[in-house]
Scaffold this motif. Structure first.
Motif, PDB file in Angstrom:
ATOM      1  N   ILE A  14       0.855  -1.197   0.000  1.00  0.00           N
ATOM      2  CA  ILE A  14       0.000   0.000   0.000  1.00  0.00           C
ATOM      3  C   ILE A  14       0.890   1.247   0.000  1.00  0.00           C
ATOM      4  CG2 ILE A  14      -1.489   1.390   1.538  1.00  0.00           C
ATOM      5  CD1 ILE A  14      -3.038  -1.224   2.105  1.00  0.00           C
ATOM      6  N   GLU A  15       1.916   1.197   0.833  1.00  0.00           N
ATOM      7  CA  GLU A  15       2.836   2.341   0.897  1.00  0.00           C
ATOM      8  C   GLU A  15       3.534   2.528  -0.458  1.00  0.00           C
ATOM      9  OE1 GLU A  15       6.466   4.486   1.297  1.00  0.00           O
ATOM     10  OE2 GLU A  15       6.538   2.309   1.159  1.00  0.00           O
ATOM     11  N   ARG A  16       3.933   1.435  -1.085  1.00  0.00           N
ATOM     12  CA  ARG A  16       4.669   1.533  -2.357  1.00  0.00           C
ATOM     13  C   ARG A  16       3.786   2.006  -3.505  1.00  0.00           C
ATOM     14  NH1 ARG A  16       9.026  -3.496  -1.650  1.00  0.00           N
ATOM     15  NH2 ARG A  16      10.109  -2.433   0.047  1.00  0.00           N
ATOM     16  N   GLU A  17       2.535   1.539  -3.533  1.00  0.00           N
ATOM     17  CA  GLU A  17       1.615   1.988  -4.597  1.00  0.00           C
ATOM     18  C   GLU A  17       1.269   3.463  -4.382  1.00  0.00           C
ATOM     19  OE1 GLU A  17       0.934   0.129  -7.151  1.00  0.00           O
ATOM     20  OE2 GLU A  17       1.457  -1.861  -6.430  1.00  0.00           O
ATOM     21  N   GLY A  18       1.087   3.850  -3.120  1.00  0.00           N
ATOM     22  CA  GLY A  18       0.791   5.255  -2.812  1.00  0.00           C
ATOM     23  C   GLY A  18       1.954   6.157  -3.224  1.00  0.00           C
ATOM     24  N   TYR A  19       3.178   5.671  -2.936  1.00  0.00           N
ATOM     25  CA  TYR A  19       4.350   6.453  -3.333  1.00  0.00           C
ATOM     26  C   TYR A  19       4.442   6.533  -4.864  1.00  0.00           C
ATOM     27  CZ  TYR A  19       9.028   8.102  -4.164  1.00  0.00           C
ATOM     28  OH  TYR A  19      10.090   8.852  -4.630  1.00  0.00           O
ATOM     29  N   SER A  20       4.133   5.436  -5.555  1.00  0.00           N
ATOM     30  CA  SER A  20       4.164   5.446  -7.030  1.00  0.00           C
ATOM     31  C   SER A  20       3.242   6.551  -7.546  1.00  0.00           C
ATOM     32  CB  SER A  20       3.666   4.116  -7.621  1.00  0.00           C
ATOM     33  OG  SER A  20       4.376   3.028  -7.107  1.00  0.00           O
ATOM     34  N   SER A  21       2.047   6.623  -6.970  1.00  0.00           N
ATOM     35  CA  SER A  21       1.080   7.625  -7.412  1.00  0.00           C
ATOM     36  C   SER A  21       1.648   9.043  -7.210  1.00  0.00           C
ATOM     37  CB  SER A  21      -0.232   7.446  -6.635  1.00  0.00           C
ATOM     38  OG  SER A  21      -1.175   8.378  -7.088  1.00  0.00           O
ATOM     39  N   ASN A  22       2.208   9.277  -6.031  1.00  0.00           N
ATOM     40  CA  ASN A  22       2.768  10.615  -5.759  1.00  0.00           C
ATOM     41  C   ASN A  22       3.980  10.911  -6.639  1.00  0.00           C
ATOM     42  OD1 ASN A  22       0.818  10.950  -3.891  1.00  0.00           O
ATOM     43  ND2 ASN A  22       2.161  11.035  -2.108  1.00  0.00           N
ATOM     44  N   LEU A  23       4.788   9.877  -6.886  1.00  0.00           N
ATOM     45  CA  LEU A  23       5.974  10.066  -7.734  1.00  0.00           C
ATOM     46  C   LEU A  23       5.551  10.525  -9.129  1.00  0.00           C
ATOM     47  CD1 LEU A  23       9.054   9.684  -8.306  1.00  0.00           C
ATOM     48  CD2 LEU A  23       8.541   7.293  -8.857  1.00  0.00           C
ATOM     49  N   TYR A  24       4.541   9.856  -9.701  1.00  0.00           N
ATOM     50  CA  TYR A  24       4.115  10.196 -11.056  1.00  0.00           C
ATOM     51  C   TYR A  24       3.414  11.552 -11.096  1.00  0.00           C
ATOM     52  CZ  TYR A  24       5.479   5.381 -11.882  1.00  0.00           C
ATOM     53  OH  TYR A  24       6.199   4.215 -11.941  1.00  0.00           O
ATOM     54  N   LEU A  25       2.762  11.899  -9.974  1.00  0.00           N
ATOM     55  CA  LEU A  25       2.140  13.228  -9.880  1.00  0.00           C
ATOM     56  C   LEU A  25       3.224  14.322  -9.862  1.00  0.00           C
ATOM     57  CD1 LEU A  25      -0.822  13.924  -9.745  1.00  0.00           C
ATOM     58  CD2 LEU A  25      -0.726  13.714  -7.252  1.00  0.00           C
ATOM     59  N   MET A  70      -3.031   3.442   6.214  1.00  0.00           N
ATOM     60  CA  MET A  70      -2.546   4.516   5.328  1.00  0.00           C
ATOM     61  C   MET A  70      -1.275   5.105   5.929  1.00  0.00           C
ATOM     62  SD  MET A  70      -3.060   5.945   2.522  1.00  0.00           S
ATOM     63  CE  MET A  70      -1.832   7.023   1.840  1.00  0.00           C
ATOM     64  N   PRO A  71      -0.136   4.916   5.262  1.00  0.00           N
ATOM     65  CA  PRO A  71       1.126   5.402   5.835  1.00  0.00           C
ATOM     66  C   PRO A  71       1.432   6.838   5.416  1.00  0.00           C
ATOM     67  CG  PRO A  71       1.568   4.196   3.850  1.00  0.00           C
ATOM     68  CD  PRO A  71       0.065   4.272   3.970  1.00  0.00           C
ATOM     69  N   ALA A  72       2.418   7.456   6.084  1.00  0.00           N
ATOM     70  CA  ALA A  72       2.971   8.719   5.583  1.00  0.00           C
ATOM     71  C   ALA A  72       3.800   8.350   4.365  1.00  0.00           C
ATOM     72  CB  ALA A  72       3.856   9.340   6.651  1.00  0.00           C
ATOM     73  N   LEU A  73       3.775   9.196   3.353  1.00  0.00           N
ATOM     74  CA  LEU A  73       4.524   8.879   2.132  1.00  0.00           C
ATOM     75  C   LEU A  73       5.688   9.848   1.972  1.00  0.00           C
ATOM     76  CD1 LEU A  73       1.434   8.336  -0.213  1.00  0.00           C
ATOM     77  CD2 LEU A  73       2.857   6.571   0.830  1.00  0.00           C
ATOM     78  N   LYS A  74       6.839   9.302   1.556  1.00  0.00           N
ATOM     79  CA  LYS A  74       7.987  10.218   1.400  1.00  0.00           C
ATOM     80  C   LYS A  74       7.793  11.107   0.166  1.00  0.00           C
ATOM     81  CE  LYS A  74      11.690   7.692  -0.973  1.00  0.00           C
ATOM     82  NZ  LYS A  74      11.387   6.354  -1.413  1.00  0.00           N
ATOM     83  N   LYS A  75       8.456  12.254   0.228  1.00  0.00           N
ATOM     84  CA  LYS A  75       8.264  13.264  -0.817  1.00  0.00           C
ATOM     85  C   LYS A  75       9.116  12.914  -2.046  1.00  0.00           C
ATOM     86  CE  LYS A  75       8.664  18.323  -1.177  1.00  0.00           C
ATOM     87  NZ  LYS A  75       9.754  18.555  -2.113  1.00  0.00           N
ATOM     88  N   PRO A  76       8.473  12.794  -3.213  1.00  0.00           N
ATOM     89  CA  PRO A  76       9.282  12.528  -4.416  1.00  0.00           C
ATOM     90  C   PRO A  76      10.008  13.792  -4.875  1.00  0.00           C
ATOM     91  CG  PRO A  76       6.905  12.349  -4.864  1.00  0.00           C
ATOM     92  CD  PRO A  76       7.042  12.909  -3.481  1.00  0.00           C
TER      93      PRO A  76
END
Ligand code: OFO
Length: 170
Positions: A14-25, A70-76
């Motif tokens: 979940i954390e990795r998919e969430g980060y993927s979404s933010n990375l692409y954003l 729902m984790p905190a996500l690192k900033k891309p």
């Protein structure tokens, strides 16, 4: 009932998919503000897809008696040197995600959790398709010089429209 190891590794995903979404954003924002509207459109659509992947894990965990966290996500990164760098990083990231999905598949088999194994098959296919589509873009990119970047940008835009149309047809 879901075993704890499977629950934990799905929460990691979940954390990795969430980060993927933010990375692409983040990449979409860079592309949009650099004049690449077509590439930005492709990346925005990818960001949406990754959010849907995250939600699939969310719903699956909760339906099986686990709990999605729902984790905190690192900033891309918000700045990139070039379109080439963006797509090389997308490919590298997707390869990392493929490895990550494969680890869950291996654990599901080890734990004899055949429901989770079955749930993951959609992601196995999806990763194949995603890696192939990014490789295809990188191949195209190698064919265009800087001067043709305008045409390349429009080409990517039409790829996205085709992908969206394909999805709505299924
Ligand atoms: Fe990029 O794919 Fe999610 O899983």
């Amino acid at each position: 009932m879901l075993n704890k190891k499977i629950e934990d590794i799905c929460n990691r995903q979940i954390e990795r998919e969430g980060y993927s979404s933010n990375l692409y954003l983040a990449m979409a924002s860079w592309a949009e503000t650099s004049g690449y509207g077509g590439i930005a459109g492709w990346l925005y659509a990818q960001a949406e897809e990754e959010r849907v992947h995250m939600l699939k894990f969310f719903r699956y965990l909760n339906e099986r008696g686990g709990k999605a966290i729902m984790p905190a996500l690192k900033k891309p990164a918000s700045d990139y040197k070039s379109v080439e760098q963006v797509f090389e990083e997308v490919l590298k990231h997707e390869q990392f995600i493929t490895g990550s999905i494969n680890e869950i598949v291996a654990l599901a088999l080890q734990e004899k959790d055949y429901n989770t194994h079955n749930f993951l098959q959609w992601f196995v296919t999806e990763q194949d398709e995603e890696e192939a589509s990014v490789r295809n873009i990188i191949d195209k990119l190698r064919l265009v010089g800087k001067n043709n970047m305008y045409i390349f940008d429009r080409d990517i835009e039409s790829l996205r429209k085709k992908g969206t149309a394909d999805q709505s047809a299924t």
